[in-house]
Design a protein around this motif. Sequence first.
Motif, PDB file in Angstrom:
ATOM      1  N   ARG A   2      35.342  56.058  34.646  1.00 22.59           N
ATOM      2  CA  ARG A   2      35.454  54.773  35.331  1.00 22.59           C
ATOM      3  C   ARG A   2      35.949  54.998  36.756  1.00 22.59           C
ATOM      4  NH1 ARG A   2      37.593  54.306  30.363  1.00 22.59           N
ATOM      5  NH2 ARG A   2      39.712  54.573  31.185  1.00 22.59           N
ATOM      6  N   THR A  26      33.681  49.691  39.401  1.00 22.09           N
ATOM      7  CA  THR A  26      34.140  48.361  39.797  1.00 22.09           C
ATOM      8  C   THR A  26      34.398  48.372  41.290  1.00 22.09           C
ATOM      9  OG1 THR A  26      35.212  48.002  37.659  1.00 22.09           O
ATOM     10  CG2 THR A  26      35.928  46.608  39.494  1.00 22.09           C
ATOM     11  N   THR A  28      35.606  46.262  44.869  1.00 19.78           N
ATOM     12  CA  THR A  28      36.430  45.138  45.300  1.00 19.78           C
ATOM     13  C   THR A  28      36.065  44.712  46.713  1.00 19.78           C
ATOM     14  OG1 THR A  28      38.280  46.208  46.484  1.00 19.78           O
ATOM     15  CG2 THR A  28      38.297  46.297  44.061  1.00 19.78           C
ATOM     16  N   VAL A  38      34.751  42.326  42.758  1.00 18.54           N
ATOM     17  CA  VAL A  38      35.974  41.645  42.339  1.00 18.54           C
ATOM     18  C   VAL A  38      36.796  41.311  43.576  1.00 18.54           C
ATOM     19  CG1 VAL A  38      38.088  41.837  40.972  1.00 18.54           C
ATOM     20  CG2 VAL A  38      35.965  42.914  40.163  1.00 18.54           C
ATOM     21  N   ASP A  46      50.606  43.546  43.852  1.00 16.06           N
ATOM     22  CA  ASP A  46      50.357  42.925  42.546  1.00 16.06           C
ATOM     23  C   ASP A  46      48.863  42.861  42.239  1.00 16.06           C
ATOM     24  OD1 ASP A  46      53.060  42.590  42.145  1.00 16.06           O
ATOM     25  OD2 ASP A  46      53.088  40.499  42.813  1.00 16.06           O
ATOM     26  N   GLY A  50      47.214  44.839  39.182  1.00 18.42           N
ATOM     27  CA  GLY A  50      46.533  44.070  38.144  1.00 18.42           C
ATOM     28  C   GLY A  50      45.145  44.604  37.872  1.00 18.42           C
ATOM     29  N   LEU A  51      44.386  44.896  38.924  1.00 12.50           N
ATOM     30  CA  LEU A  51      43.032  45.419  38.736  1.00 12.50           C
ATOM     31  C   LEU A  51      43.055  46.797  38.091  1.00 12.50           C
ATOM     32  CD1 LEU A  51      39.947  45.293  39.234  1.00 12.50           C
ATOM     33  CD2 LEU A  51      40.396  46.430  41.425  1.00 12.50           C
ATOM     34  N   GLY A  53      45.344  48.145  36.328  1.00 11.97           N
ATOM     35  CA  GLY A  53      45.837  48.056  34.959  1.00 11.97           C
ATOM     36  C   GLY A  53      44.760  47.618  33.988  1.00 11.97           C
ATOM     37  N   ARG A  54      43.860  46.754  34.459  1.00 13.36           N
ATOM     38  CA  ARG A  54      42.767  46.293  33.591  1.00 13.36           C
ATOM     39  C   ARG A  54      41.669  47.345  33.435  1.00 13.36           C
ATOM     40  NH1 ARG A  54      43.446  41.801  36.843  1.00 13.36           N
ATOM     41  NH2 ARG A  54      41.463  42.179  37.938  1.00 13.36           N
ATOM     42  N   VAL A  55      41.325  47.997  34.537  1.00 22.72           N
ATOM     43  CA  VAL A  55      40.185  48.922  34.519  1.00 22.72           C
ATOM     44  C   VAL A  55      40.576  50.314  34.021  1.00 22.72           C
ATOM     45  CG1 VAL A  55      38.413  50.021  35.947  1.00 22.72           C
ATOM     46  CG2 VAL A  55      39.051  47.642  36.380  1.00 22.72           C
ATOM     47  N   ARG A  56      41.784  50.758  34.358  1.00 22.51           N
ATOM     48  CA  ARG A  56      42.245  52.113  34.023  1.00 22.51           C
ATOM     49  C   ARG A  56      41.244  53.161  34.497  1.00 22.51           C
ATOM     50  NH1 ARG A  56      47.300  52.046  33.594  1.00 22.51           N
ATOM     51  NH2 ARG A  56      47.167  54.115  32.657  1.00 22.51           N
ATOM     52  N   CYS A  97      48.576  54.784  37.817  1.00 23.72           N
ATOM     53  CA  CYS A  97      47.648  54.698  36.686  1.00 23.72           C
ATOM     54  C   CYS A  97      47.008  56.041  36.353  1.00 23.72           C
ATOM     55  CB  CYS A  97      46.575  53.637  36.947  1.00 23.72           C
ATOM     56  SG  CYS A  97      45.309  54.106  38.116  1.00 23.72           S
TER      57      CYS A  97
END
Length: 306
Positions: A2, A26, A28, A38, A46, A50-51, A53-56, A97
């Motif tokens: 990813r 992904t 941005t 995104v 933040d 947040g991004l 943390g979701r995608v890893r 991450c």
Amino acid sequence: MRAVIFGASGLLGRSVMRAFGDMAVTGTAFSRGAGALVAVDATSADAIAGLLGRVRPDVVVSCVGERRPAVWAGAPDRARAVNVDAARLIAEGARRCGARLVHISSDYVFDGTAPPYRPGSAPNPLNAYGRWKLLAEHAVRAACPDAVILRLPVLYGPVRFAAETNLTEIARQVASGAPVELDDVCVRYPTHADEAAEVCRRLAGALLQGQYLGSVVHWSAEQGLTKYGMALLIARRFRLPADHVRAGDADAAAGDRPVDCRLDCQNLPAALGPVRRRLFDIEFPPAVEPWLMPTGPATGRRKDPS
């Protein structure tokens, strides 16, 4: 695997998205988000956390930056935040991450007095953009020591607005017929965005395989051109008059543009394997042709001169 590409709406970011198409990627964007990109404010810790943390992601590429001089002058605080603060926050997020990071920097960290510049050459930026890019490099190294910083020269390729590259702005000046003076002293090394993106992908692959390439690497086209030289090439290629274009020294005389920032990148091909070199003489026409009309991109293709 990813990947997250920050700044995916820009010229380089769009090419990087395509180059990473073999991964779950992904992208941005902030002000120019569209399609599947995104919306992320890269100056917000933040939002970045947040991004990620979701995608890893396994790898992060930071293409965020503002290179347009008009923006430096009109909104210097915002330009500094985009060029420096965003770099630091993305690097901190990548480290937290566990992702490998490729950060994009610029040849403008050098003063242009002693080319070619190796990755270990001493930086000495002349203008705000160069200083911001150097500060960003320092911030990235501090926040994510394992990151690779890729310095690139001016890029060209298919653009969405004329000011996205110097090349399309020059094309519009040539096509307009209005008298203009273009610098014929400062040498640029225009590099196709797709070529730079392929280098990004190769770098990411090497990092993911545990290969150490150094904390700073360079990539650049080999052909050097001044703005005036680019204008003459455009005029000849499209059979346009160039009597209104005069050679000058405006950029050099201002003292804030490096005269020659040629990057030494001879060691990188050996580490990455062969990368397709795109010759400017061959590649530039499709990038500028849509912008030769005074009102903007042409609706149809012009006949290709033989």
